[in-house]
Design a protein around this motif. Structure first.
Motif, PDB file in Angstrom:
ATOM      1  N   SER A  31      48.609  30.334  23.805  1.00  0.00           N
ATOM      2  CA  SER A  31      49.262  29.897  22.723  1.00  0.00           C
ATOM      3  C   SER A  31      49.723  31.419  22.182  1.00  0.00           C
ATOM      4  CB  SER A  31      48.652  29.219  21.511  1.00  0.00           C
ATOM      5  OG  SER A  31      48.359  27.935  22.098  1.00  0.00           O
ATOM      6  N   ILE A  32      51.086  31.479  21.361  1.00  0.00           N
ATOM      7  CA  ILE A  32      51.252  32.850  20.831  1.00  0.00           C
ATOM      8  C   ILE A  32      51.631  32.725  19.520  1.00  0.00           C
ATOM      9  CG2 ILE A  32      53.129  34.655  21.132  1.00  0.00           C
ATOM     10  CD1 ILE A  32      53.040  34.318  23.897  1.00  0.00           C
ATOM     11  N   ILE A  33      51.486  33.427  18.548  1.00  0.00           N
ATOM     12  CA  ILE A  33      52.188  33.521  17.005  1.00  0.00           C
ATOM     13  C   ILE A  33      52.825  34.887  17.185  1.00  0.00           C
ATOM     14  CG2 ILE A  33      51.600  33.505  14.526  1.00  0.00           C
ATOM     15  CD1 ILE A  33      48.949  32.135  15.113  1.00  0.00           C
ATOM     16  N   TYR A  34      54.076  34.598  17.217  1.00  0.00           N
ATOM     17  CA  TYR A  34      54.965  35.894  16.902  1.00  0.00           C
ATOM     18  C   TYR A  34      55.635  36.108  15.420  1.00  0.00           C
ATOM     19  CZ  TYR A  34      58.692  38.992  17.582  1.00  0.00           C
ATOM     20  OH  TYR A  34      59.545  40.167  17.740  1.00  0.00           O
ATOM     21  N   PHE A  35      55.332  37.325  14.978  1.00  0.00           N
ATOM     22  CA  PHE A  35      55.555  37.838  13.785  1.00  0.00           C
ATOM     23  C   PHE A  35      56.891  38.770  13.720  1.00  0.00           C
ATOM     24  CE2 PHE A  35      55.799  39.561   9.463  1.00  0.00           C
ATOM     25  CZ  PHE A  35      54.970  38.852   8.704  1.00  0.00           C
ATOM     26  N   GLY A  36      57.998  38.538  13.273  1.00  0.00           N
ATOM     27  CA  GLY A  36      58.985  39.391  13.455  1.00  0.00           C
ATOM     28  C   GLY A  36      59.231  39.927  11.968  1.00  0.00           C
ATOM     29  N   ASP A  37      58.937  41.032  11.577  1.00  0.00           N
ATOM     30  CA  ASP A  37      59.181  41.589  10.184  1.00  0.00           C
ATOM     31  C   ASP A  37      60.543  42.007  10.090  1.00  0.00           C
ATOM     32  OD1 ASP A  37      58.569  42.583   7.446  1.00  0.00           O
ATOM     33  OD2 ASP A  37      57.506  44.357   8.246  1.00  0.00           O
ATOM     34  N   THR A  38      61.484  41.055   9.851  1.00  0.00           N
ATOM     35  CA  THR A  38      63.135  41.350   9.699  1.00  0.00           C
ATOM     36  C   THR A  38      62.958  41.670   8.109  1.00  0.00           C
ATOM     37  OG1 THR A  38      63.403  39.119   9.202  1.00  0.00           O
ATOM     38  CG2 THR A  38      63.773  39.820  11.587  1.00  0.00           C
ATOM     39  N   VAL A  39      62.215  41.392   7.315  1.00  0.00           N
ATOM     40  CA  VAL A  39      62.529  41.965   5.861  1.00  0.00           C
ATOM     41  C   VAL A  39      62.426  43.625   5.808  1.00  0.00           C
ATOM     42  CG1 VAL A  39      61.359  42.020   3.672  1.00  0.00           C
ATOM     43  CG2 VAL A  39      61.475  39.961   4.905  1.00  0.00           C
ATOM     44  N   HIS A  40      61.733  43.834   6.769  1.00  0.00           N
ATOM     45  CA  HIS A  40      61.649  45.585   6.604  1.00  0.00           C
ATOM     46  C   HIS A  40      62.243  46.464   7.562  1.00  0.00           C
ATOM     47  CE1 HIS A  40      57.852  44.183   4.377  1.00  0.00           C
ATOM     48  NE2 HIS A  40      58.489  44.902   3.509  1.00  0.00           N
ATOM     49  N   PHE A  41      62.863  45.675   8.700  1.00  0.00           N
ATOM     50  CA  PHE A  41      63.792  46.016   9.807  1.00  0.00           C
ATOM     51  C   PHE A  41      64.818  47.084   9.098  1.00  0.00           C
ATOM     52  CE2 PHE A  41      67.363  46.086  12.508  1.00  0.00           C
ATOM     53  CZ  PHE A  41      66.606  46.228  13.608  1.00  0.00           C
ATOM     54  N   PRO A  42      65.017  48.129   9.810  1.00  0.00           N
ATOM     55  CA  PRO A  42      64.202  48.817  10.891  1.00  0.00           C
ATOM     56  C   PRO A  42      62.992  49.753  10.395  1.00  0.00           C
ATOM     57  CG  PRO A  42      66.088  49.891  10.699  1.00  0.00           C
ATOM     58  CD  PRO A  42      66.089  49.254   9.517  1.00  0.00           C
ATOM     59  N   TYR A  43      62.284  49.645  11.256  1.00  0.00           N
ATOM     60  CA  TYR A  43      60.963  50.529  11.023  1.00  0.00           C
ATOM     61  C   TYR A  43      61.144  52.142  11.072  1.00  0.00           C
ATOM     62  CZ  TYR A  43      57.471  46.888  10.657  1.00  0.00           C
ATOM     63  OH  TYR A  43      56.540  45.667  10.245  1.00  0.00           O
ATOM     64  N   GLY A  44      61.862  52.408  11.767  1.00  0.00           N
ATOM     65  CA  GLY A  44      62.252  53.777  12.218  1.00  0.00           C
ATOM     66  C   GLY A  44      62.548  54.637  10.910  1.00  0.00           C
ATOM     67  N   ASP A  45      63.143  54.587   9.868  1.00  0.00           N
ATOM     68  CA  ASP A  45      63.378  55.075   8.778  1.00  0.00           C
ATOM     69  C   ASP A  45      62.371  54.640   7.600  1.00  0.00           C
ATOM     70  OD1 ASP A  45      64.122  52.398   8.200  1.00  0.00           O
ATOM     71  OD2 ASP A  45      66.041  53.091   7.235  1.00  0.00           O
ATOM     72  N   ARG A  46      61.390  54.234   7.894  1.00  0.00           N
ATOM     73  CA  ARG A  46      60.264  53.856   6.848  1.00  0.00           C
ATOM     74  C   ARG A  46      59.031  55.093   6.922  1.00  0.00           C
ATOM     75  NH1 ARG A  46      62.153  49.745   3.736  1.00  0.00           N
ATOM     76  NH2 ARG A  46      63.422  48.430   5.314  1.00  0.00           N
ATOM     77  N   SER A  47      58.354  55.284   5.663  1.00  0.00           N
ATOM     78  CA  SER A  47      57.578  56.307   5.626  1.00  0.00           C
ATOM     79  C   SER A  47      56.047  55.795   6.592  1.00  0.00           C
ATOM     80  CB  SER A  47      57.142  56.505   4.222  1.00  0.00           C
ATOM     81  OG  SER A  47      56.524  55.363   3.645  1.00  0.00           O
ATOM     82  N   GLU A  48      55.400  56.706   6.868  1.00  0.00           N
ATOM     83  CA  GLU A  48      54.097  56.413   7.598  1.00  0.00           C
ATOM     84  C   GLU A  48      53.294  55.509   6.583  1.00  0.00           C
ATOM     85  OE1 GLU A  48      50.228  58.577   9.164  1.00  0.00           O
ATOM     86  OE2 GLU A  48      52.162  59.674   9.367  1.00  0.00           O
ATOM     87  N   GLU A  49      53.201  55.681   5.283  1.00  0.00           N
ATOM     88  CA  GLU A  49      52.284  54.745   4.590  1.00  0.00           C
ATOM     89  C   GLU A  49      52.989  53.422   4.421  1.00  0.00           C
ATOM     90  OE1 GLU A  49      53.836  57.783   3.370  1.00  0.00           O
ATOM     91  OE2 GLU A  49      51.952  59.036   3.778  1.00  0.00           O
ATOM     92  N   ALA A  50      54.379  53.542   4.344  1.00  0.00           N
ATOM     93  CA  ALA A  50      55.020  51.830   4.378  1.00  0.00           C
ATOM     94  C   ALA A  50      54.565  51.149   5.651  1.00  0.00           C
ATOM     95  CB  ALA A  50      56.472  52.113   4.161  1.00  0.00           C
ATOM     96  N   LEU A  51      54.929  52.117   7.010  1.00  0.00           N
ATOM     97  CA  LEU A  51      54.363  51.444   8.256  1.00  0.00           C
ATOM     98  C   LEU A  51      52.817  50.997   8.242  1.00  0.00           C
ATOM     99  CD1 LEU A  51      56.484  53.954  10.370  1.00  0.00           C
ATOM    100  CD2 LEU A  51      57.103  51.310   9.881  1.00  0.00           C
ATOM    101  N   LEU A  52      52.095  51.688   7.510  1.00  0.00           N
ATOM    102  CA  LEU A  52      50.605  51.201   7.660  1.00  0.00           C
ATOM    103  C   LEU A  52      50.390  50.083   7.087  1.00  0.00           C
ATOM    104  CD1 LEU A  52      48.950  54.821   7.464  1.00  0.00           C
ATOM    105  CD2 LEU A  52      48.840  53.237   9.486  1.00  0.00           C
ATOM    106  N   SER A  53      51.058  50.112   5.843  1.00  0.00           N
ATOM    107  CA  SER A  53      50.897  48.897   4.962  1.00  0.00           C
ATOM    108  C   SER A  53      51.434  47.707   5.505  1.00  0.00           C
ATOM    109  CB  SER A  53      51.874  49.045   3.545  1.00  0.00           C
ATOM    110  OG  SER A  53      51.785  47.852   2.752  1.00  0.00           O
TER     111      SER A  53
END
Length: 107
Positions: A31-53
């Motif tokens: 079984s798989i649970i997939y979590f697509g974080d489309t609220v914060h997409f894209p991650y590439g322009d986010r800060s390291e602190e935000a990505l860790l959070s």
């Protein structure tokens, strides 16, 4: 962790569905649970602190769902958060990122 527990997979959007599809093909009874974080997409322009959070919150959600492993199917989250997630969850839940297996294969 029980044999019948799901595998958790997350990405910053839907790109990680290719990873989920590959896991499903290799392990069809899992079984798989997939979590697509489309609220914060894209991650590439986010800060390291935000990505860790974001990554820690998602990993905690997957841990709360009793996932027996967590796959970080996002290159950005893998590069920034894998070590922190391993430190926090790794003794109970294996954390697998998408960078290390590629590096190992190339090496």
């Amino acid at each position: 962790m029980g044999k019948n527990h799901p595998i958790g997979i997350f990405d910053s959007g839907i790109g990680g569905l290719t990873v989920a599809n590959a896991v499903s093909a290799l392990l069809p009874k899992e079984s798989i649970i997939y979590f697509g974080d489309t609220v914060h997409f894209p991650y590439g322009d986010r800060s390291e602190e935000a990505l860790l959070s974001y990554s820690q919150s998602i990993a905690q959600f997957l841990a709360d769902q009793d996932c027996k492993a967590i796959v970080i199917a996002c290159n950005t989250a893998s590069s920034v958060a894998a070590k922190a997630l391993e430190d926090k969850f790794g003794s109970n839940i294996p954390i697998i990122n998408v960078i290390d297996p590629v590096v190992d294969e190339v090496a």
